[in-house]
Design a protein around this motif. Structure first.
Motif, PDB file in Angstrom:
ATOM      1  N   SER A   9      11.061   0.868 -14.075  1.00  0.00           N
ATOM      2  CA  SER A   9      11.604   1.345 -12.802  1.00  0.00           C
ATOM      3  C   SER A   9      11.716   2.863 -12.830  1.00  0.00           C
ATOM      4  N   VAL A  10      11.238   3.503 -11.786  1.00  0.00           N
ATOM      5  CA  VAL A  10      11.323   4.960 -11.672  1.00  0.00           C
ATOM      6  C   VAL A  10      12.114   5.286 -10.406  1.00  0.00           C
ATOM      7  N   ILE A  11      13.215   5.998 -10.576  1.00  0.00           N
ATOM      8  CA  ILE A  11      14.034   6.426  -9.443  1.00  0.00           C
ATOM      9  C   ILE A  11      13.875   7.939  -9.333  1.00  0.00           C
ATOM     10  N   ALA A  12      13.131   8.373  -8.344  1.00  0.00           N
ATOM     11  CA  ALA A  12      12.807   9.797  -8.227  1.00  0.00           C
ATOM     12  C   ALA A  12      13.722  10.544  -7.271  1.00  0.00           C
ATOM     13  N   VAL A  13      14.338   9.815  -6.330  1.00  0.00           N
ATOM     14  CA  VAL A  13      15.130  10.466  -5.288  1.00  0.00           C
ATOM     15  C   VAL A  13      16.449   9.722  -5.110  1.00  0.00           C
ATOM     16  N   ALA A  14      17.539  10.474  -5.023  1.00  0.00           N
ATOM     17  CA  ALA A  14      18.839   9.881  -4.717  1.00  0.00           C
ATOM     18  C   ALA A  14      18.977   9.749  -3.202  1.00  0.00           C
ATOM     19  N   GLU A  15      19.608   8.660  -2.759  1.00  0.00           N
ATOM     20  CA  GLU A  15      19.794   8.436  -1.332  1.00  0.00           C
ATOM     21  C   GLU A  15      21.256   8.143  -1.038  1.00  0.00           C
ATOM     22  N   ASP A  16      21.682   8.560   0.146  1.00  0.00           N
ATOM     23  CA  ASP A  16      23.084   8.453   0.518  1.00  0.00           C
ATOM     24  C   ASP A  16      23.395   7.081   1.124  1.00  0.00           C
ATOM     25  N   GLY A  17      24.682   6.742   1.122  1.00  0.00           N
ATOM     26  CA  GLY A  17      25.142   5.540   1.796  1.00  0.00           C
ATOM     27  C   GLY A  17      24.615   4.256   1.182  1.00  0.00           C
ATOM     28  N   LEU A  36      23.044  -6.363 -18.260  1.00  0.00           N
ATOM     29  CA  LEU A  36      23.326  -4.924 -18.164  1.00  0.00           C
ATOM     30  C   LEU A  36      23.006  -4.483 -16.743  1.00  0.00           C
ATOM     31  N   VAL A  37      23.814  -3.570 -16.228  1.00  0.00           N
ATOM     32  CA  VAL A  37      23.502  -2.980 -14.927  1.00  0.00           C
ATOM     33  C   VAL A  37      23.479  -1.458 -15.111  1.00  0.00           C
ATOM     34  N   ILE A  38      22.463  -0.840 -14.530  1.00  0.00           N
ATOM     35  CA  ILE A  38      22.252   0.597 -14.698  1.00  0.00           C
ATOM     36  C   ILE A  38      22.352   1.292 -13.340  1.00  0.00           C
ATOM     37  N   GLY A  39      23.169   2.313 -13.272  1.00  0.00           N
ATOM     38  CA  GLY A  39      23.187   3.210 -12.119  1.00  0.00           C
ATOM     39  C   GLY A  39      22.269   4.369 -12.443  1.00  0.00           C
ATOM     40  N   ALA A  40      21.004   4.246 -12.057  1.00  0.00           N
ATOM     41  CA  ALA A  40      19.971   5.210 -12.467  1.00  0.00           C
ATOM     42  C   ALA A  40      19.940   6.380 -11.482  1.00  0.00           C
ATOM     43  N   VAL A  41      20.896   7.283 -11.632  1.00  0.00           N
ATOM     44  CA  VAL A  41      21.007   8.426 -10.725  1.00  0.00           C
ATOM     45  C   VAL A  41      20.112   9.552 -11.238  1.00  0.00           C
ATOM     46  N   PRO A  42      19.155  10.012 -10.430  1.00  0.00           N
ATOM     47  CA  PRO A  42      18.259  11.089 -10.866  1.00  0.00           C
ATOM     48  C   PRO A  42      18.894  12.462 -10.629  1.00  0.00           C
TER      49      PRO A  42
END
Length: 211
Positions: A9-17, A36-42
């Motif tokens: 999984s690749v998270i490139a952009v953070a989004e609001d709401g 496991l749960v991951i909050g993958a904040v870039p």
């Protein structure tokens, strides 16, 4: 996508709401249950953070205050979404940022000490996670006040001469039940290429290099 097909999984952009749920990744255990749960904040740019924090603020509020508010709001939202998706699983957060009470190696090789007028971000909004894996700073270190669970991995190689004698390591983290203290084992990264600072006449420098 190809990466989805191989479990990456690749998270490139953070989004609001509500859209921030895209940053939540649930990892299943051998029985098919959330392990496991991951909050993958870039990395989040200042303009994005100021927008995240602007909705409930007057236009006259300083930009740095909006950025700080956006920071708090985004991590609070991601933590809530992660806890809702897998309430019994340990939670790991990521962050590419400069947190308060941390140290840079030097002023030249580490960019961006200030973000939108902020010297560093408050680590408190991240504290609800069981482990926080951080990037941006070259020096491996724990965040002051959160030494048991907030860590910068640092760079595996020395990025400047100020890091010539600095030990590099990675953390091997064992997470058990949600809310339990993680077990963190530091594993040194081998230094195969030394960094040297030599001064003197050519013959002296040659002798030092031949050692």
């Amino acid at each position: 996508t190809v990466l989805d097909g191989i479990g990456v999984s690749v998270i490139a952009v953070a989004e609001d709401g509500e859209a921030c749920e895209r940053e939540v990744i649930v990892v299943l255990d051998a029985s098919g249950q959330p392990g496991l749960v991951i909050g993958a904040v870039p990395f989040i740019y200042p303009a994005e953070l100021s927008n995240f924090g602007a909705a409930d603020m007057d236009e006259s509020v300083e930009r740095s205050a909006k950025i700080a508010r956006g920071w708090d709001k985004h991590y609070t939202d991601v933590l809530a979404k992660a806890a809702a998706r897998a309430p019994e699983a340990p939670l790991v957060l990521t962050g590419h940022c400069m947190l308060a009470e941390t140290a840079v190696s030097d002023e030249e090789s580490e960019r961006g000490r200030t973000v939108g007028g902020l010297e560093a971000f408050d680590p408190a909004p991240l504290a609800g996670a069981d482990y926080v894996a951080l990037g941006h700073l070259h020096r491996p270190q724990a965040v002051k006040g959160y030494e048991e669970k907030m860590f910068y991995s640092g760079s595996p190689l020395a990025m400047s001469f100020d890091e010539a004698k600095e030990e590099k390591y990675i953390n091997v983290v064992t997470l058990n039940k949600k809310g339990e203290k993680p077990v963190v084992e530091k594993c040194a990264v081998p230094r195969n290429v030394p960094i040297l600072t030599l001064q003197g006449e050519p013959k002296k420098v040659e002798d030092e290099l031949s050692r």
